[in-house]
Design a protein around this motif. Sequence first.
Motif, PDB file in Angstrom:
ATOM      1  N   THR A  30       0.809  -1.223   0.000  1.00 50.70           N
ATOM      2  CA  THR A  30       0.000   0.000   0.000  1.00 50.70           C
ATOM      3  C   THR A  30       0.839   1.269   0.000  1.00 50.70           C
ATOM      4  O   THR A  30       0.324   2.346  -0.320  1.00 50.70           O
ATOM      5  CB  THR A  30      -0.953   0.017   1.206  1.00 50.70           C
ATOM      6  N   TYR A  84      -1.133   3.541  -4.274  1.00 44.87           N
ATOM      7  CA  TYR A  84      -1.884   4.669  -3.715  1.00 44.87           C
ATOM      8  C   TYR A  84      -2.251   5.720  -4.755  1.00 44.87           C
ATOM      9  O   TYR A  84      -3.095   6.584  -4.503  1.00 44.87           O
ATOM     10  CB  TYR A  84      -1.204   5.259  -2.476  1.00 44.87           C
ATOM     11  N   ASP A 102      -6.289   2.363   3.188  1.00 40.30           N
ATOM     12  CA  ASP A 102      -5.456   1.490   2.366  1.00 40.30           C
ATOM     13  C   ASP A 102      -5.993   0.064   2.333  1.00 40.30           C
ATOM     14  O   ASP A 102      -5.931  -0.626   1.308  1.00 40.30           O
ATOM     15  CB  ASP A 102      -4.016   1.449   2.906  1.00 40.30           C
TER      16      ASP A 102
END
Length: 875
Positions: A128, A134, A511
Amino acid sequence: MTAERYNARVAEPRWQAVWDERDIFATRNDDPRPKYYVLEMFPYPSGRIHMGHVRNYTMGDVVARYKRARGFKVLHPMGWDAFGMPAENAAMANKVHPREWTYANIATMKAQLKSMGLSLDWDREVATCDPSYYKHQQRMFLDFVKAGLVERKQSKVNWDPVDQTVLANEQVIDGRGWRSGALVEQRELVQWFFKITKFSEELLTALDGLDRWPEKVRLMQKNWIGRSEGMHVRFALDPATTPAGETELEIFTTRHDTLFGAKFMGLSPDHPLARAAAEKNPALAAFIAEAKRIGTAQEAIDKAEKLGFDTGIRAIHPFDPTWKLPVYVANFVLMEYGTGAIFGCPAHDQRDLDFVNKYGLGNTPVVCPEGQDPATFTITDQAYVGDGRMINSAFLDGMTIPEAQEEVAKRLERETRGNSAVGRRETMYRLRDWGISRQRYWGCPIPIIHCPSCGVVPVPIADLPVTLPDDIAFDRPGNPLDRHPTWKHVACPQCGGKATRETDTMDTFVDSSWYFARFTDPWKTDAPTDRAAVDSWLPVDQYIGGIEHAILHLLYSRFFTRAMKATGHAGLDEPFAGLFTQGMVVHETYRKPDGTFAAPSEVAIVGMGDARTATLIGTDVPIEIGPIEKMSKSKRNTVDPDEIIGSYGADTARWFMLSDSPPERDVIWTEEGAQGAARFVQRLWRLVGDAEAVAAKGDLPRPAMFGEASVALRKAAHLALSRVSDDIEKLRFNRCVAHIYELANAFQASLGAAGDDPPADYRWAVREATAILIQLFHPMMPHLAEECWSALGHTGLVCEAGWPEVEPDLLVEDTVTLPVQINGKKRGDVTVPRTAGKAEVEAAVLALDAVQKALGGAAPKKVIVVPHRIVNVVA
């Protein structure tokens, strides 16, 4: 099979290399077979895996391997929940960049997971903290903004004045920051929120359809969402008593039937009326400041002593203009629920009762239990919250609670003040919008730019990802992004003028709220998901993880999937069709004389049971054997999986994690248990070797007939096959282990009785039973299974073999054992052919020694035979 002992140290790396070389566990999205998606909650890369990881991922791997064998295309991916405060803490402590610390830990943990022989599709690995992940999270944030699912607003937060960051409720311990130990303050900050409350009712009602979730988890989520049906009631205020001539106070209540039991009004310390009163009352201001030190967590507020401050303000009862109630600021009233104000009915609410008992306000019971005399029914220290009839309530007396609520609602809806009704019905929820702003570096940047002229401006899609700067310093507390000399300064995308980036980063729960969707096509570069792939693979068929994630992670993921549907990134509402929450791995604790803890590897134990004693290895220092507790670094009662795998092999660790207790319960790790599992590995190896010496070659045709020994062995194998299949489907792994033990015992006994030259039909049955046995333990002990499968002469891999089919005829027992009663008391059992008639059963029963002794040579008065159930002899 030439080796007398199975060598896990040699075999396990060899088979892992074979699986990797052939990319056995990679899954193609275009595979036409039916799909099965099994997923364990992905780990935080803290440095090393622990035995909890071993248990969690072994369970998922058993399901994945089994479903592959049943003909499914199985998605079983792995990734890393890699953002968060621990990396920043490590950066400060070790003077290392959070990225460097995180990726070093990922490398270590990935190697450890690979050593477990997990059938993971590593081609789909995500982290993540990687911009390639992201970037898409930022894209969805912007899409959520467009869809009206994001809001920026003032909010009360827990603020750590030393670390200079917002703390989650769980990070406030006894009113102090979990890391700094500083007294936490409540502050009003502008924060970003996901509008999860838009789905409150949907998230609640949809829980009823999640029938493959544990009931306790669904109940926890229902309570967290907290649907309440009640009324808003406008209490008039005596303007002579208010700080600025205020005229009314609105409350929300679910117990408007108890209005005649009211003794006080309570205000949240953050209520506008409380703040207004505090401006003219320094003592009240001090009380409010102290109340705010509790923090914002409901649990902390519930545990705190119930305290209040009489503001001097008086409220007028809605049904009696002469009845005035004192208005207190109370430390247990939350601004976030209802209106931030309550009326207190102490006779029927324990919290309110504790409060009035402290301040001598008294109580008046207004609900009397059935069977109690209303004239004598009193309340002292225990509030009555049950059902009953109304008392002491004027026009409500004698009514049931629902009748009283309806009558109060009607009257308050009819009564008006100004242009509005005094009362109105409403459904409220405890659920609050999800604040995602965090004042830290190591998180996903929020893709927003603040312009003095244009205001809040989204970062253009083409400029994503907004990446974190590498040149940051952790030389003082606070968010280094906020003081970065260049990163935060940027041109406004709309006007080109000087602007600044948003320096808050996203809560790490964001996340983990959509990673399961990204796994369906992690190679997609121009969008967060491929709609065809995500809609094909989701929902996750079996999700596995700890009960500690029962509320927030699962609730946020359920919201996120709905938000992704609303913005076109997915086509479904619920992300997880099946959920399983496994128990923890626990171990004894060992305490040294100085009060510190010793690790299990440092302790020598002698004796058995209560007579066991312990010393520090290599010394005579006595060690106190303490209680069994969750493995933790603080108690040092952890066991390193690497040590176990190095000593016994991964299969032994996997087998023990599955065998000791039901998977939803805690498993107690013991050295004796690990040794027992290791012995069974060797026993299976020897058993397969013994069977291989007897078994027919693979090209021998199936015999037309089977003898008694062959039938008995085949029945044992197919019964185990049926039971293990059923129990894997139901995630009852410990029962699978028990069935395999039973088959091994029966198989060993059969081989021992077979003689030196068994017939061809028996040799065929041995080959069949050996293959079934290996395939049954393959999902639990894959390396041993591959070694045994190869030793039997199979050219393929057992992990690619289809699951054997049960022959139903072999599950039917030829005999039945019936309990035998004499005059209603059990005296024995009789085994007869399943097809035996009444006369045959009677004859067998009357031949039993116990029956003949009871009859004493006389004929029975009656023999009652209940077919396939029981026999009763009347003497």
